[in-house]
Design a protein around this motif. Structure first.
Motif: not given
Length: 281
Positions: A136-142, A144-145, A158-162, A167-173
């Protein structure tokens, strides 16, 4: 009873009328607390129609027409001034808009200080930890974790604050390898969510930067963006993952996406592992 007082001709409730609401809201405002209003010699408590007209910068006749329930092109600026004069809560302001112009108010820009105040970090973390063994995780409107639990870290190191989910889903190979059917099930729906939030929060700078960065850095995302697809959320969606944590074994999940009642700028996501049929945990 007159249907404008909240009852239909056969006694079926139809909701409170705009005239009734405005009269009630006027009556509860103490004019003695408002600089410039003469309070001496008043026969009743609350604001008069003349008071409200003065406070909102319109003629008494104009305001009287609104309180009678007559339709007109009431501007958002006027309705916001009226909300302020009547000291309406956010829910009451929404009701005013719905009754006066048939739609809710536009979502306003929220300051960073107000955004921080909306999040009880301790309570949020307790909730996330309580979802174990489900990630489970939470993000802000944009996206950001801003919080996550231990199982989420196990699944996605890879998850960390902010860190930014989009960007991970759409940019990371590595995302293309780990998210099964990446374009159809993940990239396009998530780009649709970005477009949806951008439409609802057009002045939000963080969302604007997110859109710009993703479309600048990913030709594939730019091409998919041209489809102009829009998605509100991912709640209930069935997806598949192929993560190192599972030694490459394909895992089926269902997404539970939530938003607190106090804020539309925070989202919480829980990943529920399901059987191969996707019918249960």
């Amino acid at each position: 009873m007159d249907s404008r007082d909240g009852q239909g001709e056969v006694g079926e409730p139809v909701g409170e009328s705009l005239p009734g609401l405005l009269r009630a809201w006027r009556s509860r405002v103490n004019p003695r607390r408002i600089p410039g209003l003469v309070s001496a010699g008043r026969r009743t408590d609350g604001l008069t129609q003349r008071d409200v007209a003065r406070l909102t910068g319109v003629s008494e006749r104009w305001y009287r027409e609104l309180e009678r329930g007559n339709e007109a092109r009431y501007s958002p600026d006027f309705l916001d001034r009226l909300s302020s004069a009547l000291e309406l809560s956010p829910a009451e302001r929404r009701a005013l808009y719905l009754r006066a112009v048939g739609r809710p108010p536009a979502l306003g820009v929220v300051s960073e200080a107000d955004r921080v105040a909306e999040v009880d970090e301790v309570l949020l973390q307790r909730f996330l930890d309580g979802q174990a063994p489900n990630p489970a995780f939470a993000t802000d409107l944009a996206w950001n974790v801003i919080g996550y639990n231990g199982p989420l870290m196990d699944w996605f190191p890879w998850v960390a604050p902010q860190a930014n989910q989009m960007k991970w889903v759409l940019l990371e190979p590595e995302a293309r390898e780990q998210l099964v059917n990446w374009e159809q099930d993940w990239a396009r729906p998530l780009l649709g969510q970005i477009r949806y939030e951008r439409a609802h929060h057009p002045e939000d700078e963080a969302l604007r930067r997110l859109e710009r960065d993703i479309l600048t850095e990913s030709p594939a995302a730019q091409e998919m963006w041209g489809r102009r697809e829009m998605a509100e959320h991912s709640h209930g969606d069935f997806r598949r993952l192929r993560l190192p944590y599972h030694q490459g074994r394909e895992v089926a999940i269902r997404i539970v996406a939530l938003r607190p009642m106090r804020s539309d700028r925070l989202r919480v996501v829980v990943l529920l592992e399901v059987d191969e049929g996707g019918t249960g945990p």
